[in-house]
Scaffold this motif. Sequence first.
Motif, PDB file in Angstrom:
ATOM      1  N   LEU A 100     -42.428  20.105 -83.991  1.00 11.90           N
ATOM      2  CA  LEU A 100     -42.190  20.819 -82.745  1.00 11.90           C
ATOM      3  C   LEU A 100     -43.543  21.170 -82.150  1.00 11.90           C
ATOM      4  N   SER A 101     -43.724  20.856 -80.891  1.00 16.06           N
ATOM      5  CA  SER A 101     -44.923  21.353 -80.207  1.00 16.06           C
ATOM      6  C   SER A 101     -44.581  21.606 -78.747  1.00 16.06           C
ATOM      7  N   TRP A 102     -45.322  22.553 -78.185  1.00 14.61           N
ATOM      8  CA  TRP A 102     -45.163  22.864 -76.774  1.00 14.61           C
ATOM      9  C   TRP A 102     -46.521  23.133 -76.162  1.00 14.61           C
ATOM     10  N   THR A 103     -46.604  22.857 -74.877  1.00 15.54           N
ATOM     11  CA  THR A 103     -47.755  23.294 -74.113  1.00 15.54           C
ATOM     12  C   THR A 103     -47.373  24.620 -73.476  1.00 15.54           C
ATOM     13  N   ALA A 104     -48.358  25.458 -73.241  1.00 11.26           N
ATOM     14  CA  ALA A 104     -48.139  26.742 -72.571  1.00 11.26           C
ATOM     15  C   ALA A 104     -49.337  26.980 -71.668  1.00 11.26           C
ATOM     16  N   LYS A 105     -49.055  27.395 -70.437  1.00  8.53           N
ATOM     17  CA  LYS A 105     -50.134  27.532 -69.466  1.00  8.53           C
ATOM     18  C   LYS A 105     -50.025  28.835 -68.695  1.00  8.53           C
ATOM     19  N   GLN A 106     -51.196  29.340 -68.361  1.00  8.62           N
ATOM     20  CA  GLN A 106     -51.319  30.477 -67.456  1.00  8.62           C
ATOM     21  C   GLN A 106     -52.227  30.020 -66.323  1.00  8.62           C
ATOM     22  N   GLU A 107     -51.722  30.077 -65.127  1.00  6.74           N
ATOM     23  CA  GLU A 107     -52.500  29.670 -63.952  1.00  6.74           C
ATOM     24  C   GLU A 107     -53.234  30.887 -63.397  1.00  6.74           C
ATOM     25  N   GLY A 108     -54.014  30.672 -62.350  1.00  9.51           N
ATOM     26  CA  GLY A 108     -54.716  31.769 -61.704  1.00  9.51           C
ATOM     27  C   GLY A 108     -56.187  31.462 -61.524  1.00  9.51           C
ATOM     28  N   GLU A 109     -56.952  32.526 -61.360  1.00  7.44           N
ATOM     29  CA  GLU A 109     -58.400  32.388 -61.217  1.00  7.44           C
ATOM     30  C   GLU A 109     -58.985  31.812 -62.510  1.00  7.44           C
ATOM     31  N   PRO A 110     -60.171  31.209 -62.449  1.00 10.78           N
ATOM     32  CA  PRO A 110     -60.757  30.580 -63.639  1.00 10.78           C
ATOM     33  C   PRO A 110     -60.809  31.498 -64.872  1.00 10.78           C
ATOM     34  N   GLU A 111     -61.057  32.778 -64.654  1.00  9.63           N
ATOM     35  CA  GLU A 111     -61.146  33.686 -65.810  1.00  9.63           C
ATOM     36  C   GLU A 111     -59.778  33.964 -66.441  1.00  9.63           C
ATOM     37  N   GLN A 112     -58.704  33.588 -65.746  1.00  7.39           N
ATOM     38  CA  GLN A 112     -57.348  33.817 -66.254  1.00  7.39           C
ATOM     39  C   GLN A 112     -56.691  32.557 -66.803  1.00  7.39           C
ATOM     40  N   ARG A 113     -57.167  31.394 -66.421  1.00  3.39           N
ATOM     41  CA  ARG A 113     -56.498  30.139 -66.787  1.00  3.39           C
ATOM     42  C   ARG A 113     -56.539  29.904 -68.298  1.00  3.39           C
ATOM     43  N   LEU A 114     -55.376  29.511 -68.792  1.00  2.00           N
ATOM     44  CA  LEU A 114     -55.240  29.220 -70.218  1.00  2.00           C
ATOM     45  C   LEU A 114     -54.330  28.007 -70.355  1.00  2.00           C
ATOM     46  N   ASP A 115     -54.709  27.085 -71.228  1.00  4.68           N
ATOM     47  CA  ASP A 115     -53.939  25.870 -71.480  1.00  4.68           C
ATOM     48  C   ASP A 115     -53.889  25.694 -73.003  1.00  4.68           C
ATOM     49  N   VAL A 116     -52.687  25.635 -73.546  1.00  3.42           N
ATOM     50  CA  VAL A 116     -52.481  25.703 -74.993  1.00  3.42           C
ATOM     51  C   VAL A 116     -51.563  24.574 -75.456  1.00  3.42           C
ATOM     52  N   LEU A 117     -51.816  24.060 -76.639  1.00  2.00           N
ATOM     53  CA  LEU A 117     -50.811  23.267 -77.348  1.00  2.00           C
ATOM     54  C   LEU A 117     -50.578  23.958 -78.690  1.00  2.00           C
TER      55      LEU A 117
END
Length: 171
Positions: A100-117
């Motif tokens: 099982l895997s998922w991506t998870a993302k938080q958008e926004g300004e550069p200091e807030q952006r997060l991209d995860v697997l």
Amino acid sequence: MTSQNAINWPAKYLPGTGDNFVSNEVIVAGVTAAQVWRFLIDTSEWERYYDNVADISFPHGGGPRLTAQLDFSFGTFGFPPLAAQVVEFQSPSEGVPGRLSWTAKQEGEPEQRLDVLHAWLVEDLPGGRVRVLTQETQIGRPAVALASERPNPMLNGHQAWLDGLVGAASQ
């Protein structure tokens, strides 16, 4: 000699190439991969055994059980709910690990952006044992901040998730 299965990593999230990477694993007797899998894919159970998750929702329907390509969102580690999508889903079976895997993302300004697997591997081992491996690669400034904390909150948080998951499956 025994070999162990590994997480399938998309190139973008290859461990050691992101801003934060954690790996947690348990091997325990007396529980099966199928028992663990049931509690891992049922998000309605997560908050019962893991206190670092909240606000689970399914913006396009579906759930609470995770399935291939399912979109969902959840809050964790103090982040607002992250937009997630299941990218790998394989139930465990005889000689085949659950994946099982998922991506998870938080958008926004550069200091807030997060991209995860976030990936999971659940497999039965000889002798009535099960192996549960979870690993996560994070990209973005919030990940850099998490990686610099001691102890690493991701490492401790994921260990709590593993311990709670195995505990729930063992009852």
